[in-house]
Write a protein that holds these residues in place. Structure first.
Motif, PDB file in Angstrom:
ATOM      1  N   GLY A  93     -12.101  -7.247 -33.880  1.00  0.00           N
ATOM      2  CA  GLY A  93     -12.504  -8.579 -33.461  1.00  0.00           C
ATOM      3  C   GLY A  93     -12.029  -8.976 -32.077  1.00  0.00           C
ATOM      4  N   ASP A  94     -11.132  -8.193 -31.443  1.00  0.00           N
ATOM      5  CA  ASP A  94     -10.672  -8.528 -30.095  1.00  0.00           C
ATOM      6  C   ASP A  94     -11.784  -8.288 -29.079  1.00  0.00           C
ATOM      7  OD1 ASP A  94      -8.148  -9.320 -30.742  1.00  0.00           O
ATOM      8  OD2 ASP A  94      -7.211  -7.409 -30.256  1.00  0.00           O
ATOM      9  N   ALA A  95     -11.712  -8.997 -27.996  1.00  0.00           N
ATOM     10  CA  ALA A  95     -12.660  -8.807 -26.902  1.00  0.00           C
ATOM     11  C   ALA A  95     -12.036  -7.913 -25.841  1.00  0.00           C
ATOM     12  CB  ALA A  95     -13.036 -10.144 -26.300  1.00  0.00           C
ATOM     13  N   VAL A  96     -12.878  -7.258 -25.088  1.00  0.00           N
ATOM     14  CA  VAL A  96     -12.437  -6.376 -24.014  1.00  0.00           C
ATOM     15  C   VAL A  96     -13.288  -6.668 -22.788  1.00  0.00           C
ATOM     16  CG1 VAL A  96     -11.692  -4.537 -25.577  1.00  0.00           C
ATOM     17  CG2 VAL A  96     -14.002  -4.538 -24.707  1.00  0.00           C
ATOM     18  N   LEU A  97     -12.924  -6.087 -21.665  1.00  0.00           N
ATOM     19  CA  LEU A  97     -13.713  -6.224 -20.450  1.00  0.00           C
ATOM     20  C   LEU A  97     -15.021  -5.460 -20.626  1.00  0.00           C
ATOM     21  CD1 LEU A  97     -13.944  -7.025 -17.414  1.00  0.00           C
ATOM     22  CD2 LEU A  97     -12.947  -4.795 -16.913  1.00  0.00           C
ATOM     23  N   CYS A  98     -16.124  -6.123 -20.396  1.00  0.00           N
ATOM     24  CA  CYS A  98     -17.430  -5.462 -20.433  1.00  0.00           C
ATOM     25  C   CYS A  98     -17.820  -5.137 -19.002  1.00  0.00           C
ATOM     26  CB  CYS A  98     -18.480  -6.369 -21.075  1.00  0.00           C
ATOM     27  SG  CYS A  98     -18.227  -6.617 -22.827  1.00  0.00           S
ATOM     28  N   ALA A  99     -17.762  -3.870 -18.648  1.00  0.00           N
ATOM     29  CA  ALA A  99     -18.061  -3.440 -17.285  1.00  0.00           C
ATOM     30  C   ALA A  99     -19.541  -3.631 -17.002  1.00  0.00           C
ATOM     31  CB  ALA A  99     -17.662  -1.985 -17.098  1.00  0.00           C
ATOM     32  N   GLU A 100     -19.834  -4.368 -15.952  1.00  0.00           N
ATOM     33  CA  GLU A 100     -21.221  -4.639 -15.585  1.00  0.00           C
ATOM     34  C   GLU A 100     -21.697  -3.781 -14.414  1.00  0.00           C
ATOM     35  OE1 GLU A 100     -23.146  -6.372 -17.428  1.00  0.00           O
ATOM     36  OE2 GLU A 100     -21.613  -7.218 -18.718  1.00  0.00           O
ATOM     37  N   GLY A 101     -20.829  -2.981 -13.859  1.00  0.00           N
ATOM     38  CA  GLY A 101     -21.209  -2.103 -12.764  1.00  0.00           C
ATOM     39  C   GLY A 101     -21.196  -0.659 -13.215  1.00  0.00           C
ATOM     40  N   PRO A 102     -21.776   0.227 -12.422  1.00  0.00           N
ATOM     41  CA  PRO A 102     -21.778   1.642 -12.800  1.00  0.00           C
ATOM     42  C   PRO A 102     -20.391   2.270 -12.702  1.00  0.00           C
ATOM     43  CG  PRO A 102     -22.749   1.344 -10.632  1.00  0.00           C
ATOM     44  CD  PRO A 102     -22.492  -0.022 -11.179  1.00  0.00           C
ATOM     45  N   SER A 103     -19.474   1.609 -11.973  1.00  0.00           N
ATOM     46  CA  SER A 103     -18.115   2.080 -11.788  1.00  0.00           C
ATOM     47  C   SER A 103     -17.165   0.904 -11.959  1.00  0.00           C
ATOM     48  CB  SER A 103     -17.961   2.651 -10.370  1.00  0.00           C
ATOM     49  OG  SER A 103     -16.615   2.720  -9.973  1.00  0.00           O
ATOM     50  N   LEU A 104     -15.996   1.157 -12.512  1.00  0.00           N
ATOM     51  CA  LEU A 104     -15.013   0.085 -12.631  1.00  0.00           C
ATOM     52  C   LEU A 104     -14.585  -0.428 -11.267  1.00  0.00           C
ATOM     53  CD1 LEU A 104     -12.792   1.486 -15.504  1.00  0.00           C
ATOM     54  CD2 LEU A 104     -14.467  -0.365 -15.616  1.00  0.00           C
ATOM     55  N   LEU A 105     -14.602   0.435 -10.266  1.00  0.00           N
ATOM     56  CA  LEU A 105     -14.196   0.024  -8.929  1.00  0.00           C
ATOM     57  C   LEU A 105     -15.300  -0.742  -8.203  1.00  0.00           C
ATOM     58  CD1 LEU A 105     -12.170   3.203  -7.948  1.00  0.00           C
ATOM     59  CD2 LEU A 105     -11.303   0.968  -8.693  1.00  0.00           C
ATOM     60  N   ARG A 106     -16.434  -0.964  -8.876  1.00  0.00           N
ATOM     61  CA  ARG A 106     -17.500  -1.834  -8.354  1.00  0.00           C
ATOM     62  C   ARG A 106     -17.744  -3.014  -9.280  1.00  0.00           C
ATOM     63  NH1 ARG A 106     -22.258   2.264  -7.324  1.00  0.00           N
ATOM     64  NH2 ARG A 106     -20.882   3.949  -7.946  1.00  0.00           N
ATOM     65  N   ASP A 107     -16.866  -3.228 -10.258  1.00  0.00           N
ATOM     66  CA  ASP A 107     -16.985  -4.342 -11.186  1.00  0.00           C
ATOM     67  C   ASP A 107     -16.018  -5.440 -10.740  1.00  0.00           C
ATOM     68  OD1 ASP A 107     -15.862  -5.759 -13.793  1.00  0.00           O
ATOM     69  OD2 ASP A 107     -17.890  -5.057 -14.225  1.00  0.00           O
ATOM     70  N   ALA A 108     -16.542  -6.637 -10.459  1.00  0.00           N
ATOM     71  CA  ALA A 108     -15.738  -7.714  -9.883  1.00  0.00           C
ATOM     72  C   ALA A 108     -14.541  -8.090 -10.748  1.00  0.00           C
ATOM     73  CB  ALA A 108     -16.618  -8.945  -9.624  1.00  0.00           C
ATOM     74  N   ASN A 109     -14.724  -8.182 -12.063  1.00  0.00           N
ATOM     75  CA  ASN A 109     -13.607  -8.548 -12.936  1.00  0.00           C
ATOM     76  C   ASN A 109     -12.514  -7.485 -12.934  1.00  0.00           C
ATOM     77  OD1 ASN A 109     -14.579 -11.037 -13.761  1.00  0.00           O
ATOM     78  ND2 ASN A 109     -15.736 -10.159 -15.447  1.00  0.00           N
ATOM     79  N   PHE A 110     -12.918  -6.236 -13.004  1.00  0.00           N
ATOM     80  CA  PHE A 110     -11.916  -5.168 -12.999  1.00  0.00           C
ATOM     81  C   PHE A 110     -11.213  -5.100 -11.649  1.00  0.00           C
ATOM     82  CE2 PHE A 110     -10.237  -0.946 -12.436  1.00  0.00           C
ATOM     83  CZ  PHE A 110      -9.557  -0.753 -13.625  1.00  0.00           C
ATOM     84  N   VAL A 111     -11.952  -5.236 -10.570  1.00  0.00           N
ATOM     85  CA  VAL A 111     -11.353  -5.167  -9.233  1.00  0.00           C
ATOM     86  C   VAL A 111     -10.327  -6.281  -9.047  1.00  0.00           C
ATOM     87  CG1 VAL A 111     -11.824  -5.378  -6.753  1.00  0.00           C
ATOM     88  CG2 VAL A 111     -13.232  -3.874  -8.180  1.00  0.00           C
ATOM     89  N   ARG A 112     -10.626  -7.485  -9.549  1.00  0.00           N
ATOM     90  CA  ARG A 112      -9.641  -8.584  -9.470  1.00  0.00           C
ATOM     91  C   ARG A 112      -8.354  -8.216 -10.186  1.00  0.00           C
ATOM     92  NH1 ARG A 112     -13.942 -12.083  -9.703  1.00  0.00           N
ATOM     93  NH2 ARG A 112     -13.940 -12.150 -11.972  1.00  0.00           N
ATOM     94  N   LEU A 113      -8.470  -7.673 -11.375  1.00  0.00           N
ATOM     95  CA  LEU A 113      -7.292  -7.262 -12.128  1.00  0.00           C
ATOM     96  C   LEU A 113      -6.554  -6.150 -11.386  1.00  0.00           C
ATOM     97  CD1 LEU A 113      -5.500  -7.157 -14.685  1.00  0.00           C
ATOM     98  CD2 LEU A 113      -7.105  -5.449 -15.556  1.00  0.00           C
ATOM     99  N   PHE A 114      -7.286  -5.160 -10.946  1.00  0.00           N
ATOM    100  CA  PHE A 114      -6.737  -4.009 -10.235  1.00  0.00           C
ATOM    101  C   PHE A 114      -5.953  -4.473  -9.006  1.00  0.00           C
ATOM    102  CE2 PHE A 114      -7.608  -0.554  -7.086  1.00  0.00           C
ATOM    103  CZ  PHE A 114      -6.901   0.451  -7.709  1.00  0.00           C
ATOM    104  N   GLU A 115      -6.537  -5.374  -8.225  1.00  0.00           N
ATOM    105  CA  GLU A 115      -5.868  -5.868  -7.019  1.00  0.00           C
ATOM    106  C   GLU A 115      -4.664  -6.733  -7.361  1.00  0.00           C
ATOM    107  OE1 GLU A 115      -9.055  -7.664  -4.833  1.00  0.00           O
ATOM    108  OE2 GLU A 115      -9.730  -5.722  -4.052  1.00  0.00           O
ATOM    109  N   SER A 116      -4.745  -7.514  -8.450  1.00  0.00           N
ATOM    110  CA  SER A 116      -3.607  -8.363  -8.832  1.00  0.00           C
ATOM    111  C   SER A 116      -2.402  -7.523  -9.252  1.00  0.00           C
ATOM    112  CB  SER A 116      -3.997  -9.326  -9.964  1.00  0.00           C
ATOM    113  OG  SER A 116      -4.083  -8.644 -11.200  1.00  0.00           O
ATOM    114  N   LEU A 117      -2.636  -6.289  -9.691  1.00  0.00           N
ATOM    115  CA  LEU A 117      -1.555  -5.379 -10.062  1.00  0.00           C
ATOM    116  C   LEU A 117      -1.130  -4.484  -8.906  1.00  0.00           C
ATOM    117  CD1 LEU A 117      -2.747  -4.393 -13.636  1.00  0.00           C
ATOM    118  CD2 LEU A 117      -0.863  -5.921 -13.040  1.00  0.00           C
ATOM    119  N   GLY A 118      -1.681  -4.719  -7.733  1.00  0.00           N
ATOM    120  CA  GLY A 118      -1.282  -3.957  -6.558  1.00  0.00           C
ATOM    121  C   GLY A 118      -2.031  -2.662  -6.349  1.00  0.00           C
ATOM    122  N   GLY A 119      -3.181  -2.487  -6.996  1.00  0.00           N
ATOM    123  CA  GLY A 119      -3.976  -1.280  -6.793  1.00  0.00           C
ATOM    124  C   GLY A 119      -3.274  -0.013  -7.244  1.00  0.00           C
TER     125      GLY A 119
END
Length: 195
Positions: A93-119
């Motif tokens: 029942g938990d939710a997860v990130l639904c990748a909307e791009g062909p790559s995680l490094l082109r998905d805006a939500n993932f990139v925000r998280l990635f950058e907030s953790l210092g890449g």
């Protein structure tokens, strides 16, 4: 000897669990685990016990419709951009990130998280190691960003195990051109200190 990357406020690595197929939403009937499932569960348990971040990702609805072998996702699959929602292991029942791009490094939500953790370093742990893992590894390679792909573990129970094992076997030689391949035991030993 203390591992400084565990105590750092910005971790040096994120374990990214990619479901190319739909994530299991309900508990599965009891059965023995395959080797891929066993190593995946062991790595996840050790990673989380060490306090290192885990991000769970499944393909977005648009990507699933475009992929002929992907199973259809549940209607209304949630999409989260908050860091707290992503840095935990999902249960039924938990939710997860639904990748909307062909790559995680082109998905805006993932990139925000990635950058907030210092890449940090991305460690991809996938069920099929299909297009989403491949495109992410290629983008990381082209950007000079190191990526590790776990070669012998799956983060989720495997439905259609023979088909998934065949897909993984076909993907690994190509993935090795763009990312470092490592075994789950080696990763656990290097990053969590567990043998």
């Amino acid at each position: 000897m203390a591992r400084s990357h565990i105590a750092d406020p910005r971790p040096r690595a994120i374990l990214v669990c990619i479901a190319e197929r739909r994530l299991p939403r309900a508990p599965r009937p009891a059965r023995s685990q395959s080797a891929l499932e066993m190593w995946g569960a062991t790595l996840l348990g050790r990673w989380e016990a060490a306090g290192l971040p885990v991000v769970f990702v499944e393909r977005g609805l648009a990507l699933q419709r475009a992929a002929p072998s992907a199973a259809a996702s549940a209607p209304g699959a949630a999409r989260f951009s908050g860091e707290d929602d992503l840095l935990r292991r999902p249960t039924a029942g938990d939710a997860v990130l639904c990748a909307e791009g062909p790559s995680l490094l082109r998905d805006a939500n993932f990139v925000r998280l990635f950058e907030s953790l210092g890449g940090p370093l991305l460690i991809l742990l996938g069920d099929e190691l299909g297009d989403l893992a491949m495109e992410t590894a290629i983008d990381g390679f082209l950007a000079g960003h190191p990526i590790i792909v776990v070669k012998d573990a799956s983060p989720f129970p495997l439905d259609g195990e023979a088909e998934i094992i065949a897909a993984r076997g076909a993907a690994l030689p190509l993935l090795s051109c763009f990312a470092r391949l490592m075994g789950a035991a080696e990763l656990a030993r290097d990053w969590t200190g567990a043998d």
